[in-house]
Scaffold this motif. Sequence first.
Motif, mmCIF file in Angstrom:
data_model
loop_
_atom_site.group_PDB
_atom_site.id
_atom_site.type_symbol
_atom_site.label_atom_id
_atom_site.label_comp_id
_atom_site.label_asym_id
_atom_site.label_seq_id
_atom_site.Cartn_x
_atom_site.Cartn_y
_atom_site.Cartn_z
ATOM 1 N N GLY A 97 0.791 -1.223 0.000
ATOM 2 C CA GLY A 97 0.000 0.000 0.000
ATOM 3 C C GLY A 97 0.822 1.272 0.000
ATOM 4 N N GLN A 98 2.127 1.161 -0.236
ATOM 5 C CA GLN A 98 3.019 2.316 -0.235
ATOM 6 C C GLN A 98 3.262 2.813 -1.652
ATOM 7 N N ARG A 99 3.743 4.034 -1.768
ATOM 8 C CA ARG A 99 4.102 4.615 -3.066
ATOM 9 C C ARG A 99 5.223 3.783 -3.701
ATOM 10 N N LEU A 100 5.203 3.692 -5.031
ATOM 11 C CA LEU A 100 6.198 2.894 -5.737
ATOM 12 C C LEU A 100 7.565 3.574 -5.730
ATOM 13 N N THR A 101 8.606 2.760 -5.652
ATOM 14 C CA THR A 101 9.949 3.274 -5.868
ATOM 15 C C THR A 101 10.135 3.399 -7.379
ATOM 16 N N LEU A 102 11.155 4.140 -7.790
ATOM 17 C CA LEU A 102 11.427 4.261 -9.226
ATOM 18 C C LEU A 102 11.752 2.888 -9.826
ATOM 19 N N GLY A 103 12.470 2.062 -9.084
ATOM 20 C CA GLY A 103 12.807 0.727 -9.571
ATOM 21 C C GLY A 103 11.580 -0.149 -9.778
ATOM 22 N N ALA A 114 9.680 1.105 -12.788
ATOM 23 C CA ALA A 114 10.342 0.683 -14.030
ATOM 24 C C ALA A 114 10.100 -0.797 -14.297
ATOM 25 N N THR A 115 10.105 -1.608 -13.245
ATOM 26 C CA THR A 115 9.813 -3.035 -13.392
ATOM 27 C C THR A 115 8.395 -3.225 -13.919
ATOM 28 N N ARG A 116 7.454 -2.450 -13.413
ATOM 29 C CA ARG A 116 6.078 -2.546 -13.903
ATOM 30 C C ARG A 116 6.001 -2.183 -15.382
ATOM 31 N N TYR A 117 6.757 -1.170 -15.795
ATOM 32 C CA TYR A 117 6.761 -0.786 -17.205
ATOM 33 C C TYR A 117 7.222 -1.950 -18.078
ATOM 34 N N VAL A 118 8.248 -2.648 -17.639
ATOM 35 C CA VAL A 118 8.733 -3.811 -18.398
ATOM 36 C C VAL A 118 7.648 -4.888 -18.464
ATOM 37 N N TYR A 119 7.015 -5.179 -17.341
ATOM 38 C CA TYR A 119 5.957 -6.197 -17.338
ATOM 39 C C TYR A 119 4.731 -5.766 -18.142
ATOM 40 N N CYS A 120 4.492 -4.469 -18.259
ATOM 41 C CA CYS A 120 3.347 -3.989 -19.047
ATOM 42 C C CYS A 120 3.486 -4.307 -20.528
ATOM 43 N N SER A 121 4.680 -4.657 -20.956
ATOM 44 C CA SER A 121 4.867 -5.025 -22.362
ATOM 45 C C SER A 121 4.060 -6.273 -22.722
ATOM 46 N N ILE A 122 3.612 -7.007 -21.720
ATOM 47 C CA ILE A 122 2.779 -8.190 -21.959
ATOM 48 C C ILE A 122 1.487 -7.810 -22.680
ATOM 49 N N TRP A 123 1.051 -6.557 -22.533
ATOM 50 C CA TRP A 123 -0.168 -6.118 -23.210
ATOM 51 C C TRP A 123 -0.029 -6.181 -24.730
ATOM 52 N N LEU A 124 1.175 -5.942 -25.266
ATOM 53 C CA LEU A 124 1.315 -5.843 -26.718
ATOM 54 C C LEU A 124 2.367 -6.745 -27.355
ATOM 55 N N LEU A 125 3.430 -7.067 -26.663
ATOM 56 C CA LEU A 125 4.507 -7.812 -27.316
ATOM 57 C C LEU A 125 4.118 -9.213 -27.807
ATOM 58 N N PRO A 126 3.379 -10.022 -27.046
ATOM 59 C CA PRO A 126 3.035 -11.355 -27.566
ATOM 60 C C PRO A 126 2.260 -11.318 -28.890
ATOM 61 N N PRO A 127 1.184 -10.519 -29.018
ATOM 62 C CA PRO A 127 0.492 -10.529 -30.312
ATOM 63 C C PRO A 127 1.322 -9.917 -31.439
ATOM 64 N N LEU A 128 2.140 -8.924 -31.125
ATOM 65 C CA LEU A 128 2.981 -8.334 -32.167
ATOM 66 C C LEU A 128 4.061 -9.306 -32.626
ATOM 67 N N ALA A 129 4.606 -10.090 -31.704
ATOM 68 C CA ALA A 129 5.594 -11.100 -32.092
ATOM 69 C C ALA A 129 4.940 -12.172 -32.954
ATOM 70 N N LEU A 130 3.732 -12.573 -32.594
ATOM 71 C CA LEU A 130 2.997 -13.553 -33.394
ATOM 72 C C LEU A 130 2.703 -12.991 -34.782
ATOM 73 N N ALA A 131 2.277 -11.753 -34.825
ATOM 74 C CA ALA A 131 1.939 -11.125 -36.099
ATOM 75 C C ALA A 131 3.160 -11.015 -37.004
ATOM 76 N N ARG A 132 4.281 -10.702 -36.424
ATOM 77 C CA ARG A 132 5.493 -10.578 -37.229
ATOM 78 C C ARG A 132 5.916 -11.937 -37.796
ATOM 79 N N GLY A 133 5.824 -12.965 -36.975
ATOM 80 C CA GLY A 133 6.204 -14.300 -37.427
ATOM 81 C C GLY A 133 5.237 -14.887 -38.437
ATOM 82 N N ALA A 134 3.967 -14.501 -38.357
ATOM 83 C CA ALA A 134 2.937 -15.077 -39.227
ATOM 84 C C ALA A 134 2.682 -14.249 -40.479
ATOM 85 N N GLN A 135 3.367 -13.119 -40.627
ATOM 86 C CA GLN A 135 3.174 -12.256 -41.799
ATOM 87 C C GLN A 135 1.697 -11.867 -41.987
#
Length: 165
Positions: free
Chosen positions: A89-95, A98-119
């Motif tokens: 329940g505390q305010r986030l540290t910068l670290g 930043a970790t959350r930002y990396v994990y947020c890539s789950i919203w878009l990277l899997p379908p974009l990787a699939l799309a790139r591989g499947a043309q």
Amino acid sequence: MSEPVFLPAPPLRRRMACWLYEGILLFAVALVAALVFSVVTQMRHALQYREALAVFVALAMGAYCTWCWHKGQTLPMRTWRIAIVDRHGQRLTLGRAATRYVYCSIWLLPPLALARGAQLTRWEIAVVCAGWIAFWALLSRFHPQRQFWHDAMAGTRLVSASPSK
């Protein structure tokens, strides 16, 4: 170390409305970052420095998100009365932000990787992305506190914020 506190998430509908608003704001951040990059590098062609531009835009969006989450809210989160805290329940540290930002890539990277591989075509990519986003959002129904799974992995929580005065 203390036990995590119970922090129920705001309703999924409100979190997804905030997510959509956040996407519009991030588009503006990306646009400004691309403009700055193109002026500094004196880009003359859209494909020139394409990979470097993508990295620069991702870093600019990461800086925006990390800073705002560290402060407790982004503008869309404030609008939709949502705050972000750590599992205690505390305010986030910068670290942690930043970790959350990396994990947020789950919203878009899997379908974009699939799309790139499947043309896939642009419309097919849009359908795959929309399907994945809906699937990922609905998975929060299976979290004990109804949090998004990337938040659980990052040690963060979205909670209802009191209206600002």
